[in-house]
Design an enzyme around this catalytic site. Structure first.
Site, mmCIF file in Angstrom:
data_model
loop_
_atom_site.group_PDB
_atom_site.id
_atom_site.type_symbol
_atom_site.label_atom_id
_atom_site.label_comp_id
_atom_site.label_asym_id
_atom_site.label_seq_id
_atom_site.Cartn_x
_atom_site.Cartn_y
_atom_site.Cartn_z
ATOM 1 N N CYS A 49 0.881 -1.471 0.208
ATOM 2 C CA CYS A 49 0.054 -0.072 -0.124
ATOM 3 C C CYS A 49 0.810 1.177 0.033
ATOM 4 O O CYS A 49 1.711 1.506 0.784
ATOM 5 C CB CYS A 49 -0.924 -0.072 1.274
ATOM 6 N N CYS A 101 -13.812 -7.645 20.117
ATOM 7 C CA CYS A 101 -12.700 -7.168 19.252
ATOM 8 C C CYS A 101 -11.666 -6.199 19.908
ATOM 9 O O CYS A 101 -10.876 -5.781 19.500
ATOM 10 C CB CYS A 101 -13.443 -6.201 18.039
#
Ligand code: SAH
Length: 442
Positions: free
Chosen positions: A67, A399
């Site tokens: 990226c 999470c």
């Protein structure tokens, strides 16, 4: 500014490398354990920051990030690690935290760990020379870092955001400026249905008056016939909170649908829906299998969102009670039950803690609790009521393993034992991990 050569001796939970500079511990992005690097040191009165200038000795785990925005963006923290070593990093992170509770199963990884995110958020701003830019806020500022493509998001979103910017230019619609409070379009939120292929575009704007609205919509749909619904969300407050209260459907039905574990779900702009649909099916299957439901149980699904776990588990339970704070999500959940012709589920719009306190006062019988709180974890009200209600088992999905561990600590001191710990890689290339734990009454 001074440059020094350092050796990285460990990693923190966010995937930053640990080094010592002038006797102090410093956390550095883009540096792996065992690596030697030249870093630039920035010292202010009370803190030292360091930035990698050059890696001198590379770790075997390092890959060059695919990226181009990796260093600036900050959305992903682990793009410089091979996917195998990311998995190992996450496994170790969970093992370290969960050590007091027993063995941690091997993390469930993705086969294709790219383009998985189904929810895409882009902030609009005025760039240099009058161009509209889109991207994310730089940490602790109102500066938008321009990002035109993202390796972890549904590919279709980048093109839609690019078209929104193009159309804004031709309509002379200005992006909102957080500092001056001027301008119209603040953010674009896109939600995509993995199984359904539906796409919802939410335009977050600063005022009810949308100049050239019909033509804007027409052009966007011409360029992207794949869009199934467009919603305008009005947020006229000077805030970094993305979504405002008021919404208006400009095209289509105002929500998307998606399928998970053979149930169809409607998802509204403000409702929570897991961001990685492939891994969500794996997560839900694991969680529901852990419960070994027989069809006789009364189940509570706390923090239930749009009712995903409730409805999937309802096929194997006598009845399910779902509780959720967000009213839009509860409305979706009720519709989802009807849509799937499920009648043994009831949803309540309430704070999970308050709801639990009432259940325990009524001495309601609950056999199994699924709980999936937000990152901040659960609270004393909820946990102390669970202990009073004495469900046989609790399946805790989270999470954020730090708050989950805190809550497990409470539950294990109050009559429960952790029987299974299963990490799932829901967020490849970021440092986040999802963990599902099974607790049983001692
Ligand atoms: N189980 C769902 C949602 C998990 S996300 C799924 O898998 O899709 C956590 C949910 O908790 C969100 O929907 C959020 O709106 C909700 N929530 C946050 N605080 C809450 C509270 N105090 N009481 C009840 N629900 C809450």
């Amino acid at each position: 500014m001074e440059q020094v050569k350092v050796k990285c001796f460990g990693m923190d939970e966010e995937g930053k490398g640990l080094i010592k500079v002038r006797g102090r511990l410093v956390h550095v992005s883009n540096l792996l354990e065992g690596e030697t690097a030249v870093v630039e040191v920035i010292q202010r009165k009370d803190f030292i920051k360091a930035k990698v200038i050059k890696i001198v000795e590379k770790s075997k785990d390092r890959v060059s990030s695919k990226c181009p925005y990796f260093i600036q963006c900050g959305g992903c923290q682990l793009q410089h690690m091979s996917y195998e070593s990311q998995a190992e990093f996450k496994q170790q992170k969970i093992e370290k935290l969960m050590k007091p509770y027993g063995k941690v199963n091997k993390i469930l990884t993705m086969q294709e760990p790219y383009y998985y995110r189904n929810k895409i958020h882009s902030t609009l701003a005025q760039g240099k020379n009058g161009k509209v830019i889109s991207g994310i806020y730089e940490e602790n500022t109102h500066n938008v870092i321009p990002i035109e493509s993202c390796l972890i998001q549904d590919k279709r979103a980048d093109e839609i955001v690019a078209s929104v910017k193009e159309i804004m230019k031709s309509f002379k619609l200005r992006p909102y400026d957080e500092d001056s409070g001027q301008g119209f379009l603040r953010h674009v939120l896109i939600k995509t249905g993995f199984a359904s292929n539906e796409i919802m575009v939410v335009l977050i704007v600063s005022s009810q008056v949308f100049p050239g609205k019909n033509n804007f919509i027409k052009l966007l749909l011409q360029k992207h016939p794949e869009i199934t619904t467009i919603v305008m969300n009005i947020n006229n407050r000077k805030t970094s909170v993305v979504l405002g209260e008021v919404e208006k459907v400009l095209y289509g039905k105002g929500y998307i649908e998606d399928t998970l574990c053979d149930c169809v779900f409607q998802i509204s702009p403000k409702s929570f829906y897991q961001v990685n649909p492939i891994q969500t099916e794996i997560l839900y299957e694991k969680a529901i299998n852990m419960a070994k439901l027989t069809g006789k149980e009364t189940v509570l699904d706390a923090y239930c969102g749009i009712g995903t776990i409730s409805l999937i588990a309802s096929r194997k339970a006598k009845s399910v009670i779902g509780v959720e704070l967000n009213k839009d999500a509860v409305r979706d959940a009720v519709k989802n039950a009807k849509r799937n012709k499920i009648s043994n589920v009831m949803f309540y719009n309430d704070d999970a803690g308050d709801f639990m306190v009432n259940l325990s006062k009524e001495k309601q019988n609950i056999d199994t609790v699924f709980m999936d709180p937000p990152r901040s974890g659960s609270d004393e009200k909820f946990l102390s009521s669970i202990v009073k209600l004495k469900p046989r088992q609790i399946i805790y999905i989270s999470c954020n393993a730090v708050t989950q561990e805190r809550d497990l600590n409470y539950l294990t001191k109050n009559g429960y034992k952790v029987e299974k710990i299963q990490p799932v890689d829901m967020f490849p290339h970021t440092s986040h991990v999802e963990t599902v734990c099974l607790l049983e009454r001692k």
